[in-house]
Design a protein around this motif. Structure first.
Motif, mmCIF file in Angstrom:
data_model
loop_
_atom_site.group_PDB
_atom_site.id
_atom_site.type_symbol
_atom_site.label_atom_id
_atom_site.label_comp_id
_atom_site.label_asym_id
_atom_site.label_seq_id
_atom_site.Cartn_x
_atom_site.Cartn_y
_atom_site.Cartn_z
ATOM 1 N N ALA B 119 0.836 -1.204 0.000
ATOM 2 C CA ALA B 119 0.000 0.000 0.000
ATOM 3 C C ALA B 119 0.875 1.261 0.000
ATOM 4 O O ALA B 119 0.620 2.205 -0.753
ATOM 5 N N ASP B 120 1.923 1.274 0.823
ATOM 6 C CA ASP B 120 2.824 2.433 0.867
ATOM 7 C C ASP B 120 3.465 2.678 -0.495
ATOM 8 O O ASP B 120 3.564 3.808 -0.970
ATOM 9 N N PHE B 121 3.899 1.574 -1.104
ATOM 10 C CA PHE B 121 4.591 1.672 -2.386
ATOM 11 C C PHE B 121 3.660 2.236 -3.470
ATOM 12 O O PHE B 121 4.004 3.188 -4.181
ATOM 13 N N TYR B 122 2.447 1.684 -3.553
ATOM 14 C CA TYR B 122 1.524 2.156 -4.583
ATOM 15 C C TYR B 122 1.074 3.590 -4.312
ATOM 16 O O TYR B 122 0.837 4.352 -5.242
ATOM 17 N N ARG B 123 0.976 3.948 -3.048
ATOM 18 C CA ARG B 123 0.621 5.330 -2.707
ATOM 19 C C ARG B 123 1.708 6.296 -3.191
ATOM 20 O O ARG B 123 1.412 7.383 -3.688
ATOM 21 N N GLU B 124 2.969 5.899 -3.057
ATOM 22 C CA GLU B 124 4.087 6.720 -3.555
ATOM 23 C C GLU B 124 3.959 6.918 -5.057
ATOM 24 O O GLU B 124 4.074 8.017 -5.589
ATOM 25 N N ILE B 125 3.710 5.818 -5.764
ATOM 26 C CA ILE B 125 3.616 5.880 -7.225
ATOM 27 C C ILE B 125 2.400 6.688 -7.655
ATOM 28 O O ILE B 125 2.410 7.348 -8.689
ATOM 29 N N LEU B 196 7.438 6.220 -16.113
ATOM 30 C CA LEU B 196 6.493 7.013 -15.322
ATOM 31 C C LEU B 196 7.191 7.594 -14.097
ATOM 32 O O LEU B 196 7.046 8.774 -13.768
ATOM 33 N N LEU B 197 7.977 6.749 -13.431
ATOM 34 C CA LEU B 197 8.691 7.199 -12.240
ATOM 35 C C LEU B 197 9.776 8.211 -12.595
ATOM 36 O O LEU B 197 10.032 9.153 -11.847
ATOM 37 N N ALA B 198 10.393 8.006 -13.753
ATOM 38 C CA ALA B 198 11.490 8.899 -14.153
ATOM 39 C C ALA B 198 10.964 10.273 -14.576
ATOM 40 O O ALA B 198 11.706 11.262 -14.579
ATOM 41 N N GLY B 199 9.671 10.343 -14.959
ATOM 42 C CA GLY B 199 9.089 11.616 -15.380
ATOM 43 C C GLY B 199 9.381 11.906 -16.837
ATOM 44 O O GLY B 199 9.974 11.081 -17.547
ATOM 45 N N GLY B 200 8.928 13.089 -17.307
ATOM 46 C CA GLY B 200 9.133 13.455 -18.709
ATOM 47 C C GLY B 200 9.196 14.958 -18.816
ATOM 48 O O GLY B 200 9.217 15.658 -17.807
ATOM 49 N N VAL B 201 9.196 15.437 -20.051
ATOM 50 C CA VAL B 201 9.303 16.879 -20.297
ATOM 51 C C VAL B 201 8.234 17.646 -19.504
ATOM 52 O O VAL B 201 8.511 18.624 -18.821
ATOM 53 N N ARG B 203 6.172 16.258 -17.223
ATOM 54 C CA ARG B 203 5.703 15.450 -16.101
ATOM 55 C C ARG B 203 6.821 15.323 -15.088
ATOM 56 O O ARG B 203 7.926 14.902 -15.429
ATOM 57 N N PRO B 204 6.538 15.661 -13.818
ATOM 58 C CA PRO B 204 7.594 15.542 -12.813
ATOM 59 C C PRO B 204 7.910 14.073 -12.564
ATOM 60 O O PRO B 204 7.048 13.218 -12.744
ATOM 61 N N GLY B 205 9.125 13.781 -12.178
ATOM 62 C CA GLY B 205 9.515 12.403 -11.896
ATOM 63 C C GLY B 205 10.490 12.364 -10.738
ATOM 64 O O GLY B 205 10.697 13.358 -10.052
ATOM 65 N N MET B 206 11.064 11.188 -10.536
ATOM 66 C CA MET B 206 12.016 11.041 -9.440
ATOM 67 C C MET B 206 13.412 10.864 -10.006
ATOM 68 O O MET B 206 13.637 9.996 -10.848
#
Lengths: 233, 233
Positions: B119-125, B196-201, B203-206
């Protein structure tokens, strides 16, 4: 008992034997749902596809979804729900031990035919209790329409291999026989439940002829379900 | 992605890679819930009392209760839900194979710690997706407060026998290790999810530092849960 007002319900529960019968009835239904959940969850493992597994697990979840309200009602009637269920555990477990499905199709038919039979039976008994109890029982028997998928799967299996039909028809008869023999065992053991069916001075009940008609209705509904699956009863 | 209006959501899904990532994310959560249902239903058999069995079966039912809506959403995104889940089956099944509980207490801790971690992990994503998807994910992670009973049971068992605590602490560490190793496997396999996690132009990412902080938050929350159970992390 016909239409009941809150007053009538209260009056009915003043009779300790009536209260005991309703506790018995709700307890056997509750343990039946818990047990059905366990078996359906177990049988879901036999599913040939993830989609089939989800469909059977849905049926399991729907059954279990009724348990909370039944336990609440048992508590409100002053019963310990787990003590109340205990006398019914052996008969229900014995039923499942004698009807462990050998494969996915047997599991499907057990889910459909077994649940249908139990629902018909409890609906018959619900005619003899107060309106509140009856509403709770009827709501607890709702399968949320999931069994349509069972009809589809079994019919397809028979179309693919006609020999399957004979084996599954025998299986349906065995389910009916085991259910009746365990129901009889429960009725013989639980005086309050039998008294409920027999009726009393101010409560209508079933004489032997009425019991016979109920039995006929149950077997006809069973035959109807088997026919929907494309199987001889 | 912050607050989204329906327009923004539509725009986001025009990007096929974003859509693929959301389908992946919902599919892995869906299969996780199906699989959690199966394991909880299985572990419920180890329950020492009928009351405990009902409590664990309730957790199983709550997990499964989210599946229908997730499957609907996958279909509305134009995906075949079962095809979408298929790539995640091996990692999740491998996790369960490596963490089969030896007894009732191990099963309880797995239910509590494993679900909490997921649950914690999916909430982060969920922070990286549109508001509609995020709401659906957050709603799907709700355990309806059932886990309070796990804390009660595990604490009582440790009070009764202090040696139990050491064994169960090791078990908690193993659950964390297995979960991380399977999560890593999934991330390495699924490009859209990683992107998705890395983000894009737009879109913020990590970046790596943010990933490190997320990992720290996850392990801290895990340690917190273990402490609630009275166990060293």
């Amino acid at each position: 008992m016909g239409e009941s007002t809150p007053n009538e319900i209260h009056a009915a529960f003043d009779d300790p034997q009536y209260r005991a019968a309703v506790v018995d009835l709700l307890a056997v239904i509750t343990y039946g749902e818990i047990s059905a959940f366990e078996r359906l969850a177990e049988d879901a493992k036999l599913a040939p596809t993830l989609q089939d597994k989800v469909a059977l697990a849905s049926m399991a979840s729907v059954e279990f979804g009724h348990v909370g309200r039944l336990i609440d009602r048992l508590e409100r009637l002053g019963a310990d729900p787990y003590e109340a269920m205990a006398p019914f555990v052996p008969a229900i477990e014995e039923f499942h031990r004698h009807t462990a499905p050998a494969d996915w199709l047997e599991g499907l038919i057990k889910a459909y035919v077994g649940d249908g039979l139990a629902a018909d039976f409890y609906r018959e008994i619900a005619a003899f209790v107060d309106a509140d109890t009856r509403d709770l029982i009827i709501a607890s028997l709702d399968d949320a329409g999931h069994s349509a998928f069972v009809v589809d799967r079994v019919k397809k299996a028979i179309q693919t291999d006609h020999r399957v039909g004979g084996r599954l028809a025998l299986w349906g008869r065995r389910l009916m026989g085991e259910a009746l023999s365990q129901a009889q065992r429960v009725a013989a053991d639980r005086d309050a439940l039998s008294a409920l069916l027999a009726g009393g001075v101010d409560r209508p009940g079933m004489d032997l002829a009425a019991l016979g008609r109920m039995f006929t209705r149950l077997t006809e509904a069973h035959a109807q379900r088997m026919a929907e699956l494309g199987l001889d009863a």
